[in-house]
Design an enzyme around this catalytic site. Structure first.
Site, short mmCIF file in Angstrom:
data_model
loop_
_atom_site.label_atom_id
_atom_site.label_comp_id
_atom_site.label_asym_id
_atom_site.label_seq_id
_atom_site.Cartn_x
_atom_site.Cartn_y
_atom_site.Cartn_z
N GLY A 166 -1.81 3.83 -0.49
CA GLY A 166 -2.61 3.53 -1.66
C GLY A 166 -2.65 2.04 -2.00
O GLY A 166 -2.61 1.18 -1.12
N SER A 167 -2.66 1.74 -3.28
CA SER A 167 -2.93 0.38 -3.75
C SER A 167 -1.83 -0.63 -3.45
O SER A 167 -2.02 -1.83 -3.71
CB SER A 167 -3.20 0.40 -5.26
OG SER A 167 -4.40 1.10 -5.53
N THR A 168 -0.68 -0.20 -2.93
CA THR A 168 0.31 -1.19 -2.51
C THR A 168 -0.28 -2.11 -1.45
O THR A 168 0.14 -3.27 -1.33
CB THR A 168 1.57 -0.51 -1.97
OG1 THR A 168 1.24 0.30 -0.85
CG2 THR A 168 2.23 0.34 -3.03
#
Length: 566
Positions: A280-282
């Protein structure tokens, strides 16, 4: 008596004495020969008992000699705490031909003492045609005493070495375990089997980078979060950003290396190094950093995020859709998928692929463990796949990949592989590869701190520890596509952000929303608080004391935060 008769008598007496002397000599010789023969027979018998029988036993029972070999080397944490050691235990065996009692009754009495054994198995051992058969290994002292009390000469006990893990499940996936014959089967035990086995190393302990205090804190907080949010699993890491040392690494639920067979097989899987998930957004950390490094992205550059991006029959959308025009700094702070995808379009697939490769995201993470999985990447690096990978979808990596990549971003831009080996204080860190400039690293530290102060990671903030990082929420793929209610949530960050020393990763597998989170199950609600709790516990242990008067200067960032929320 005349002289002649006297002379004759003397001659006769001398003859008798000579004959008696000869008979004595003969008897003495015979006696000596008999004594010698008996001595030789006794010596041969002793040789048979002491040598030939020992050779025979060693041929059929190699494990009996384990007690005279040096034990398997200990495994220690970085501070010398014992993580794995070897103790002497006893095994029960039978010589079927020497059993004098009723074998059926003896088998039943053995099972009464050792109820984990099957009666039929003990019967087979008793009636075997072999000269020697094992019945059970690793007996407790009480069991040995009770078996001894049976008074059966056909039963024997032999010393063996048992591998013991004093901390139970703690760091189980790091340590691994050995089989009943003392061979490493997983983890460090497997990776360093030759080094730990008796031999030229003279039983020298193996010191790891793990700190049991940090490991315990990480496992405790992740277990608490699993229970609170009804997650099916979790993974976590604490890494030194400069040396790559892992001070803690866990996969939950864990198994007990002291009794592996009694732990469910699914617990043997190491989620931190084998579990490849969309993060995801990591991944926006990597996308923003490479854009800044290439000069393609500047903090003030603006992106139109008012409308979803059409990608075939799919749409790239933002979790929150109430923004129209965001600066690059705001794209990162508000975690905009649309804005990050537009950054990827500006860079192009070739630039993205090159950086992913340099960050080690396209191959199995470098670590001493053999349990390290290959990432899942698109077969074709197209414009569309580049856009989705920019925010962590369409590419699946492990938590260890993310930790190593973030360490590179925040430590000044130098990539180094992760390690479970202790690096002594004052030792020069392993030669690394520069990926990002000092300036890019500094800017990213400010952006990551901004996320915790003003963005999606507010629940990770621990006063005085200057935490920075990024939330990441990804849907798990399943039959028919992505499963909206099956999430992998991660907070990936570092502290203290004014001078980063440690990366912390906290991941939950399929957490559920609660009343406290208003039903939300995203990373900001469940993974971010784990980061806060872990840092508050391990910071002082690692010499990072809270200081509320010290922080990253975010004033330069404020010029890029124009508040374009509609």
């Amino acid at each position: 008596m005349n002289p002649a008769a006297l002379r004759s008598l003397r001659i006769q007496l001398a003859g008798h004495r000579q004959q008696a002397l000869e008979r004595s000599r003969q008897r003495l010789v015979i006696g000596v020969l008999l004594f010698a023969a008996v001595t030789v027979l006794i010596g041969l018998r002793l040789m048979d008992l002491a040598v030939l029988k020992a050779i025979d036993r060693s041929t059929r029972q190699p494990d009996i000699l384990a007690s005279v070999r040096p034990p398997r080397a200990d495994i220690l944490d970085r501070n010398g705490e014992v993580l794995a050691t070897t103790l002497k235990v006893q095994a029960l065996a039978v010589r079927p031909q020497k059993v004098i009692g009723d074998k059926e009754q003896l088998a039943r009495r053995i099972v009464e003492v050792l109820p984990h054994l099957e009666l039929e198995f003990v019967r087979r051992q008793m009636h075997s045609n072999a000269k020697f058969r094992y019945i059970s290994r690793r007996l407790s002292p009480d069991q040995v005493n009770r078996i001894n009390a049976l008074g059966e000469p056909g039963l024997e006990f032999h010393d063996e070495a048992e591998r013991v893990y004093p901390n139970g499940t703690l760091a189980a996936h790091v340590l691994g375990y050995t089989n009943i014959d003392g061979r490493g089967m997983a983890g460090i035990e497997r990776a360093f089997d030759a080094r730990l086995s008796p031999g030229e190393q003279l039983n020298k302990p193996l010191k790891l980078s793990i700190d049991v205090r940090v490991q315990h804190a990480l496992e405790y907080e992740l277990n608490a979060a699993m229970e609170k949010f009804s997650a099916i699993g979790a993974a976590g890491l604490v890494m030194d950003v400069h040396s790559g040392e892992l001070l803690a690494m866990t996969s939950l639920p864990a198994f007990d290396p002291n009794a592996v067979s009694r732990s469910p097989s699914e617990t043997w899987f190491n989620r931190a190094t084998q579990g490849v998930y969309e993060q995801g957004s990591t991944f926006k950390i990597f996308t923003t950093a490479m854009g800044l490094e290439e000069g393609i992205v500047t903090l003030g550059k603006r992106y139109d995020v008012s409308q979803p991006i059409a990608v075939g029959r799919f749409r790239i959308r933002d979790y929150r859709s109430n923004y129209k025009n965001l600066s690059a700094a705001e794209v990162f702070m508000h975690s905009s998928n649309i804005g990050t995808a537009l950054m990827a379009v500006d860079m192009g697939p070739e630039v993205q692929q090159a950086y992913f490769r340099k960050l080690g995201l396209l191959e199995a993470a470098q670590i001493e463990l053999k349990e390290s999985s290959q990432p899942l990447v698109p077969s074709q690096w197209s414009k569309v796949s580049s856009m989705t990978m920019s925010y962590g979808h369409g590419i699946a990596v492990t938590s260890l990949h993310v930790a190593t990549g973030i360490a590179t971003v925040v430590n000044g831009g130098i990539w180094r592989p992760a390690t479970l080996m202790h690096v002594p204080a004052g030792t020069v860190a392993a030669t690394g590869e520069r990926i990002f400039s000092e300036q890019t690293s500094k800017t990213m530290r400010e952006l990551m701190r901004l996320v915790v102060v003003q963005g999606t990671g507010k629940k990770a903030d621990a006063p005085g520890f200057r935490i920075g990082g990024k939330t990441g929420t990804a849907e798990k793929p399943g039959v028919g596509g992505y499963q909206r209610k099956s999430l992998i949530t991660t907070f990936a960050g570092a502290f203290p952000m004014d001078d980063p020393r440690y990366v912390v990763i906290a991941t939950l597998d399929e957490p559920q929303g609660t009343k406290e989170t208003y039903g939300f199950a995203t990373a900001g609600w469940n993974a971010a608080p784990v980061m806060k709790a872990v840092v508050q516990r391990v910071g002082p242990i690692l010499g990072v004391e809270p200081n509320v008067n010290k922080d990253v200067d975010l004033r330069p960032m404020q010029q890029y935060i124009a508040g374009k929320q509609t």
